[in-house]
Structure formats: structure tokens, C-alpha cells
Design a protein around this motif. Structure first.
Motif, PDB file in Angstrom:
ATOM      1  N   GLY A 182     -11.315 -19.929  -0.756  1.00 14.58           N
ATOM      2  CA  GLY A 182     -10.036 -19.302  -0.508  1.00 14.58           C
ATOM      3  C   GLY A 182      -8.905 -19.726  -1.406  1.00 14.58           C
ATOM      4  O   GLY A 182      -7.764 -19.397  -1.130  1.00 14.58           O
ATOM      5  N   PHE A 183      -9.160 -20.457  -2.490  1.00 14.40           N
ATOM      6  CA  PHE A 183      -8.070 -20.892  -3.347  1.00 14.40           C
ATOM      7  C   PHE A 183      -7.747 -19.873  -4.432  1.00 14.40           C
ATOM      8  O   PHE A 183      -6.713 -19.963  -5.042  1.00 14.40           O
ATOM      9  CB  PHE A 183      -8.367 -22.247  -3.988  1.00 14.40           C
ATOM     10  CG  PHE A 183      -8.238 -23.365  -3.008  1.00 14.40           C
ATOM     11  CD1 PHE A 183      -7.000 -23.825  -2.644  1.00 14.40           C
ATOM     12  CD2 PHE A 183      -9.349 -23.921  -2.425  1.00 14.40           C
ATOM     13  CE1 PHE A 183      -6.858 -24.840  -1.718  1.00 14.40           C
ATOM     14  CE2 PHE A 183      -9.225 -24.937  -1.510  1.00 14.40           C
ATOM     15  CZ  PHE A 183      -7.982 -25.402  -1.155  1.00 14.40           C
ATOM     16  N   LEU A 184      -8.612 -18.925  -4.677  1.00 14.76           N
ATOM     17  CA  LEU A 184      -8.331 -17.925  -5.697  1.00 14.76           C
ATOM     18  C   LEU A 184      -7.508 -16.780  -5.136  1.00 14.76           C
ATOM     19  O   LEU A 184      -6.471 -16.445  -5.671  1.00 14.76           O
ATOM     20  CB  LEU A 184      -9.634 -17.401  -6.299  1.00 14.76           C
ATOM     21  CG  LEU A 184     -10.523 -18.458  -6.934  1.00 14.76           C
ATOM     22  CD1 LEU A 184     -11.822 -17.847  -7.413  1.00 14.76           C
ATOM     23  CD2 LEU A 184      -9.794 -19.124  -8.087  1.00 14.76           C
ATOM     24  N   GLU A 185      -7.964 -16.194  -4.053  1.00  9.99           N
ATOM     25  CA  GLU A 185      -7.249 -15.088  -3.433  1.00  9.99           C
ATOM     26  C   GLU A 185      -7.327 -15.191  -1.919  1.00  9.99           C
ATOM     27  O   GLU A 185      -8.329 -15.634  -1.380  1.00  9.99           O
ATOM     28  CB  GLU A 185      -7.843 -13.746  -3.850  1.00  9.99           C
ATOM     29  CG  GLU A 185      -7.577 -13.371  -5.264  1.00  9.99           C
ATOM     30  CD  GLU A 185      -8.061 -11.979  -5.595  1.00  9.99           C
ATOM     31  OE1 GLU A 185      -8.751 -11.351  -4.764  1.00  9.99           O
ATOM     32  OE2 GLU A 185      -7.748 -11.516  -6.693  1.00  9.99           O
ATOM     33  N   GLN A 186      -6.256 -14.783  -1.277  1.00 12.01           N
ATOM     34  CA  GLN A 186      -6.195 -14.739   0.181  1.00 12.01           C
ATOM     35  C   GLN A 186      -5.629 -13.387   0.588  1.00 12.01           C
ATOM     36  O   GLN A 186      -4.598 -12.972   0.065  1.00 12.01           O
ATOM     37  CB  GLN A 186      -5.262 -15.833   0.723  1.00 12.01           C
ATOM     38  CG  GLN A 186      -5.748 -17.231   0.543  1.00 12.01           C
ATOM     39  CD  GLN A 186      -6.784 -17.580   1.583  1.00 12.01           C
ATOM     40  OE1 GLN A 186      -6.698 -17.188   2.728  1.00 12.01           O
ATOM     41  NE2 GLN A 186      -7.774 -18.326   1.173  1.00 12.01           N
ATOM     42  N   LYS A 187      -6.290 -12.698   1.504  1.00 10.59           N
ATOM     43  CA  LYS A 187      -5.721 -11.497   2.105  1.00 10.59           C
ATOM     44  C   LYS A 187      -4.930 -11.969   3.317  1.00 10.59           C
ATOM     45  O   LYS A 187      -5.370 -12.845   4.047  1.00 10.59           O
ATOM     46  CB  LYS A 187      -6.829 -10.551   2.532  1.00 10.59           C
ATOM     47  CG  LYS A 187      -7.649 -10.059   1.367  1.00 10.59           C
ATOM     48  CD  LYS A 187      -7.609  -8.577   1.298  1.00 10.59           C
ATOM     49  CE  LYS A 187      -8.504  -8.113   0.183  1.00 10.59           C
ATOM     50  NZ  LYS A 187      -7.808  -7.343  -0.788  1.00 10.59           N
ATOM     51  N   PHE A 188      -3.746 -11.418   3.521  1.00 12.89           N
ATOM     52  CA  PHE A 188      -2.892 -11.948   4.565  1.00 12.89           C
ATOM     53  C   PHE A 188      -2.166 -10.876   5.362  1.00 12.89           C
ATOM     54  O   PHE A 188      -1.976  -9.759   4.892  1.00 12.89           O
ATOM     55  CB  PHE A 188      -1.864 -12.914   3.969  1.00 12.89           C
ATOM     56  CG  PHE A 188      -0.900 -12.253   3.010  1.00 12.89           C
ATOM     57  CD1 PHE A 188       0.288 -11.719   3.469  1.00 12.89           C
ATOM     58  CD2 PHE A 188      -1.185 -12.162   1.663  1.00 12.89           C
ATOM     59  CE1 PHE A 188       1.165 -11.092   2.599  1.00 12.89           C
ATOM     60  CE2 PHE A 188      -0.317 -11.555   0.792  1.00 12.89           C
ATOM     61  CZ  PHE A 188       0.868 -11.014   1.263  1.00 12.89           C
TER      62      PHE A 188
END
Length: 98
Positions: A21-27
Motif C-alpha cells: 500500500g505504499f505506492l497507491e491507496q484508493k480512499f
């Protein structure tokens, strides 16, 4: 056999990246610590740059009900927001909420 191994490797790398999860996170929600981030517009996205080491950003991922804080380990790290996806520079730490 080699083709199956290649497909398996590609799938496992994709799953591994999402787990870290350090590259991209959907939020659903994102909160930047006040006065510790600079924002620039790069259409269609926004880029937030940490003004100091230790600046935090809290993210609520889809399907969760708690904010997860991420801390910039040094000044100048950036978070790029495009729609509901946040892309982090390498160097952020996930922290437990105090």
C-alpha cells in the motif's frame, strides 16, 4: 509451464504491491496535517509536498471505517491525488493512531 509461471509471477507482484500500500491507496477520505503541506495543481491531479519531516496525512481506505496515518520521513516527499487515488513517494511510514 513457463507461461503459467510468468502469469503467476505477474499476479503475485500485483497482489504484493496492493498489500504494501505504499505506492497507491484508493480512499474515501484524506486529511492533510494543517500548515505542513504545500499544494500544486497538475491537471487533472493535485500534488501535495511535505514542508517538513514528520508531516502526516490520514487516509480512510474504501471498505474501512478508520483513518490510517502516514508520516513523511523527510521534507519534500509528495502525495499525488488523482480522483480517489493517492500515490505516495517512497519514504512514508504507516503509523498507528495514538
Amino acid at each position: 509451464m513457463i507461461r503459467l509461471m510468468a502469469i503467476g509471477t505477474i499476479l503475485s507482484l500485483g497482489l504484493f504491491g496492493e498489500t504494501l500500500g505504499f505506492l497507491e491507496q484508493k480512499f474515501n477520505s484524506i486529511n492533510f496535517e494543517k500548515a505542513k503541506w504545500a499544494r500544486t495543481e497538475k491537471l487533472p491531479c493535485y500534488v501535495y509536498v511535505a514542508k517538513e519531516s514528520g508531516a502526516t496525512v490520514e487516509i480512510m481506505r474504501f471498505g474501512t471505517s478508520n483513518l490510517v496515518p502516514f508520516r513523511a520521513t523527510k521534507e519534500g516527499l509528495s502525495v499525488t491525488i488523482c480522483g480517489s487515488t493517492a500515490a505516495f513517494d517512497e519514504g512514508f511510514e504507516a503509523r498507528a493512531k495514538p
